[in-house]
Design an enzyme around this catalytic site. Structure first.
Site, PDB file in Angstrom:
ATOM      1  CB  SER A   1      -3.163  12.317   5.262  1.00  0.00           C
ATOM      2  OG  SER A   1      -4.173  11.601   4.589  1.00  0.00           O
TER       3      SER A   1
ATOM      4  CE  LYS B   1      -0.044  15.912  -1.987  1.00  0.00           C
ATOM      5  NZ  LYS B   1      -0.586  14.661  -2.519  1.00  0.00           N
TER       6      LYS B   1
ATOM      7  CE1 TYR C   1      -2.983   3.195   1.007  1.00  0.00           C
ATOM      8  CE2 TYR C   1      -1.534   3.342   2.924  1.00  0.00           C
ATOM      9  CZ  TYR C   1      -2.514   3.900   2.107  1.00  0.00           C
ATOM     10  OH  TYR C   1      -2.989   5.158   2.374  1.00  0.00           O
TER      11      TYR C   1
ATOM     12  NE  ARG D   1      -3.688   4.521  -5.132  1.00  0.00           N
ATOM     13  CZ  ARG D   1      -3.983   5.347  -4.140  1.00  0.00           C
ATOM     14  NH1 ARG D   1      -4.026   4.909  -2.888  1.00  0.00           N
ATOM     15  NH2 ARG D   1      -4.248   6.622  -4.387  1.00  0.00           N
TER      16      ARG D   1
ATOM     17  CG  HIS E   1      -1.960  11.147  -5.060  1.00  0.00           C
ATOM     18  ND1 HIS E   1      -3.058  11.902  -4.770  1.00  0.00           N
ATOM     19  CD2 HIS E   1      -1.864  10.261  -4.039  1.00  0.00           C
ATOM     20  CE1 HIS E   1      -3.603  11.487  -3.637  1.00  0.00           C
ATOM     21  NE2 HIS E   1      -2.890  10.481  -3.171  1.00  0.00           N
TER      22      HIS E   1
ATOM     23  CD  GLN F   1      -5.201  15.136   1.674  1.00  0.00           C
ATOM     24  OE1 GLN F   1      -4.936  14.267   2.512  1.00  0.00           O
ATOM     25  NE2 GLN F   1      -6.162  14.979   0.775  1.00  0.00           N
TER      26      GLN F   1
ATOM     27  CB  SER G   1       1.664  16.400  -6.337  1.00  0.00           C
ATOM     28  OG  SER G   1       1.381  15.080  -5.896  1.00  0.00           O
TER      29      SER G   1
ATOM     30  CB  THR H   1      -5.751  16.012  -2.570  1.00  0.00           C
ATOM     31  OG1 THR H   1      -4.784  16.209  -1.530  1.00  0.00           O
ATOM     32  CG2 THR H   1      -5.206  15.000  -3.558  1.00  0.00           C
TER      33      THR H   1
ATOM     34  CE1 TYR I   1      -7.308  12.794  -1.633  1.00  0.00           C
ATOM     35  CE2 TYR I   1      -7.388  11.522   0.394  1.00  0.00           C
ATOM     36  CZ  TYR I   1      -6.751  11.873  -0.788  1.00  0.00           C
ATOM     37  OH  TYR I   1      -5.562  11.292  -1.107  1.00  0.00           O
TER      38      TYR I   1
HETATM   39  C1  LIG Z   1       1.246   5.679   1.343  1.00  0.00           C
HETATM   40  C2  LIG Z   1       0.859   6.991   0.752  1.00  0.00           C
HETATM   41  C3  LIG Z   1      -0.307   7.593   1.148  1.00  0.00           C
HETATM   42  C4  LIG Z   1      -0.662   8.831   0.615  1.00  0.00           C
HETATM   43  N1  LIG Z   1      -1.787   9.442   1.076  1.00  0.00           N
HETATM   44  C5  LIG Z   1      -2.115  10.659   0.595  1.00  0.00           C
HETATM   45  C6  LIG Z   1      -3.243  11.340   1.116  1.00  0.00           C
HETATM   46  O1  LIG Z   1      -3.933  10.866   2.007  1.00  0.00           O
HETATM   47  N2  LIG Z   1      -3.534  12.550   0.594  1.00  0.00           N
HETATM   48  C7  LIG Z   1      -2.772  13.130  -0.393  1.00  0.00           C
HETATM   49  O2  LIG Z   1      -3.092  14.233  -0.840  1.00  0.00           O
HETATM   50  N3  LIG Z   1      -1.680  12.511  -0.891  1.00  0.00           N
HETATM   51  C8  LIG Z   1      -1.334  11.303  -0.412  1.00  0.00           C
HETATM   52  N4  LIG Z   1      -0.210  10.683  -0.890  1.00  0.00           N
HETATM   53  C9  LIG Z   1       0.641  11.367  -1.877  1.00  0.00           C
HETATM   54  C10 LIG Z   1       1.748  12.165  -1.179  1.00  0.00           C
HETATM   55  O3  LIG Z   1       1.220  13.281  -0.504  1.00  0.00           O
HETATM   56  C11 LIG Z   1       2.767  12.708  -2.181  1.00  0.00           C
HETATM   57  O4  LIG Z   1       2.079  13.407  -3.174  1.00  0.00           O
HETATM   58  C12 LIG Z   1       3.606  11.624  -2.813  1.00  0.00           C
HETATM   59  O5  LIG Z   1       4.027  10.673  -1.876  1.00  0.00           O
HETATM   60  C13 LIG Z   1       4.857  12.227  -3.444  1.00  0.00           C
HETATM   61  O6  LIG Z   1       4.733  12.261  -4.795  1.00  0.00           O
HETATM   62  P1  LIG Z   1       4.528  13.639  -5.627  1.00  0.00           P
HETATM   63  O7  LIG Z   1       5.832  14.311  -5.690  1.00  0.00           O
HETATM   64  O8  LIG Z   1       4.055  13.213  -6.949  1.00  0.00           O
HETATM   65  O9  LIG Z   1       3.544  14.452  -4.898  1.00  0.00           O
HETATM   66  C14 LIG Z   1       0.158   9.445  -0.382  1.00  0.00           C
HETATM   67  C15 LIG Z   1       1.332   8.829  -0.781  1.00  0.00           C
HETATM   68  C16 LIG Z   1       1.684   7.616  -0.235  1.00  0.00           C
HETATM   69  C17 LIG Z   1       2.956   6.993  -0.670  1.00  0.00           C
END
Ligand SMILES: Cc1cc2nc3c(=O)[nH]c(=O)nc-3n(C[C@H](O)[C@H](O)[C@H](O)COP(=O)(O)O)c2cc1C
Length: 370
Positions: free
Chosen positions: A109, A231, A27, A167, A255, A130, A253, A158, A132
Site C-alpha cells: 500500500s 484498482k 479502522y 467512514r 475498496h 499501490q 474492487s 487506485t 495514490y
Molecule cells: C484496513 C484497510 C486498509 C486499506 N488500505 C488500502 C490502501 O491503502 N490502498 C488501496 O488501494 N486499498 C486499500 N484497501 C482496500 C483493499 O485493497 C481491498 O480493496 C479491500 O480490502 C477488498 O475489497 P474489494 O474486493 O472491494 O477490493 C484497504 C482495505 C482495508 C480493509
C-alpha cells in the site's frame, strides 16, 4: 505450535477484536456511511451457489495461475491495505515475508507503515506497488521511481479514491492517520493536526488530488516503464476505458466498501466487467468483503484470474455478517505465522473440492455454470 493457530479467518478476527484498540479495529473493519455495501459485499457471496459435479478425478489439483508473467501456485494474492504496524510491529515486512513463504504476490500500500526499501530487502516476494496520486505530483512520482528501482513489478493505481469515503467510525473515533513511512523526507508526516473528526480524512483531503482523471494514466505511463493496473473499477464502461487507456490489468474492487456506499458488491460487479471483455490474463478479481474462506472459491467461479485475500465480517447485522480484514487481523500473531496460515487457509478451502480443470478454467467455463 502451528496446531494452536486459529483454523479459519473468523477466529483470527475474534482475536483481533480483543487485541486491538477500538480505533484501530474499527479502522480496519469499517466501511463508508451506512455500510450498506459493506454488508452486501458479504451477502452477495451468499447469493452465489456452487454446483458440485461429482466423479471427477481430483487427485491432481492445480490452482496455479500466471499473473502478468508471474507464476503463482494459487489465485490468491495480498491486497494493498495501509498501516500494517497497527496490527504487527514488523508491519508490511512481516506481510511480505508471509507472502514470499506462500509464493504469492503482495501489493504494498501507498499508506504502508514500512518503507519501500525495507520491504524490498526483507524477502523475495513478487511485489506490486499501490499508488495514490497526491496534489503534489512530485511526491507520487518519487514513490513510483523508488518502487521501480527496488524491484516492484507493477504499479497499482487506485482510482476509486479521489477523496476519502466517509467512514463514520473513524470520524467518531477521531482516527489518527498513522505515519506513512514512505513520505519521510518528502513532506511532514507527523504534523496532521485537526480539532475534530477523522484526522485520516483531513489528511486525505489535504493531500489527495481530486482532479485525477483518465488523462493522468498517460502521465503515469510517462514516468514509469512498469505495467499499470487500475484498482477500483466496478462498471463495464470504466473497464473499457481502462483498456483503451492502456492498463495492463483491472482490479475489480469497491475498496472493501470503504469509499462509495451503495456501490455494488465487488463480486456482483465482476460479471459486468468480465462481459465488457476487459478482464483477461492479468486482470484481477475481487476479494470483496468475502464472508468466508470458501468465498475465494465462489469468486474463482465467477470468472476472474486472481483473488485478493477476502475480508470477512461477523458482528454486523445481516446475513452471515463477519467483520475483518484477514491479512491485518492475522498479522496480530507476533511473527508472520498468522498471515502465512491465513493465506494457506484460504488456499486450502479453495483446494478441497474443486477439480483442477475447473479452477484453471475459472475465467470462462465455470462462470457459465454459475
Ligand atoms: C484496513 C484497510 C486498509 C486499506 N488500505 C488500502 C490502501 O491503502 N490502498 C488501496 O488501494 N486499498 C486499500 N484497501 C482496500 C483493499 O485493497 C481491498 O480493496 C479491500 O480490502 C477488498 O475489497 P474489494 O474486493 O472491494 O477490493 C484497504 C482495505 C482495508 C480493509
Amino acid at each position: 505450535m502451528e496446531n494452536n493457530l486459529p483454523v479459519n479467518i473468523r477466529e483470527y478476527q475474534e482475536l483481533a477484536k480483543k487485541a486491538l484498540p477500538k480505533m484501530h479495529y474499527d479502522y480496519i473493519n469499517g466501511g463508508a456511511e451506512d455500510e450498506h455495501t459493506l454488508r452486501d459485499n458479504i451477502a452477495a457471496y451468499g447469493r452465489i451457489l456452487l454446483r458440485p459435479r461429482v466423479l471427477v478425478d481430483v487427485s491432481n489439483i492445480d490452482m496455479s495461475i500466471n499473473l502478468l508473467g508471474y507464476d503463482m501456485p494459487s489465485p490468491i494474492i495480498v491486497a494493498p491495505t495501509g498501516s500494517h504496524k497497527l496490527a504487527n510491529p514488523e508491519g508490511e515486512v512481516a506481510t511480505a515475508r508471509a507472502a514470499a513463504a506462500c509464493n504469492t504476490l503482495m501489493v504494498l500500500s501507498f499508506s504502508a507503515s514500512c518503507k519501500i526499501e525495507e520491504v524490498a530487502s526483507s524477502c523475495n516476494a513478487i511485489r506490486f506497488y499501490q499508488l495514490y496520486v497526491f496534489k503534489n505530483r512530485d511526491i507520487s512520482a518519487t514513490l513510483v521511481q523508488r518502487a521501480e528501482s527496488h524491484g516492484f513489478k507493477a504499479i497499482v493505481l487506485t482510482v476509486d479514491t479521489p477523496m476519502l469515503g466517509r467512514r463514520e467510525a473513524d470520524i467518531r473515533n477521531k482516527m489518527v492517520a498513522p505515519a506513512n513511512a514512505n513520505l519521510e523526507g518528502l513532506m511532514p508526516i507527523d504534523d496532521l493536526d485537526t480539532t475534530d473528526g477523522s484526522k485520516l480524512e483531513k489528511y486525505a483531503r489535504d493531500t489527495l488530488d481530486p482532479s485525477l482523471s483518465w488523462k493522468d494514466v498517460e502521465w503515469l505511463k510517462s514516468i514509469t516503464s512498469l505495467p499499470i493496473l487500475l484498482k477500483g473499477i466496478v462498471t463495464a464502461e470504466d473497464a473499457r476505458k481502462a483498456v483503451e487507456a492502456g492498463a495492463a490489468g483491472i482490479i475489480v474492487s469497491n475498496h472493501g466498501a470503504r469509499q462509495l456506499d451503495y456501490a455494488p458488491a465487488t463480486i456482483s460487479a465482476l460479471e459486468e466487467v468480465v462481459k465488457a471483455g476487459a478482464v483477461r490474463a492479468g486482470g484481477e478479481g475481487p476479494g470483496g468483503g468475502e464472508a468466508r474462506d470458501r468465498d475465494a472459491q465462489q469468486g474463482a467461479g465467477a470468472g476472474h484470474g486472481a483473488l485478493r485475500l477476502p475480508e470477512r465480517r461477523r458482528d454486523h447485522p445481516g446475513p452471515r455478517a463477519d467483520r475483518g480484514r484477514p491479512v491485518q487481523v492475522a498479522a496480530l500473531m507476533s511473527d508472520a505465522r498468522g498471515i502465512r496460515s491465513t493465506l494457506h487457509t484460504v488456499k486450502d478451502t479453495l483446494h478441497v473440492p474443486t477439480p483442477a480443470s475447473i479452477i484453471r478454467d475459472a475465467g470462462s467455463k465455470l462462470a457459465k455454470d454459475l
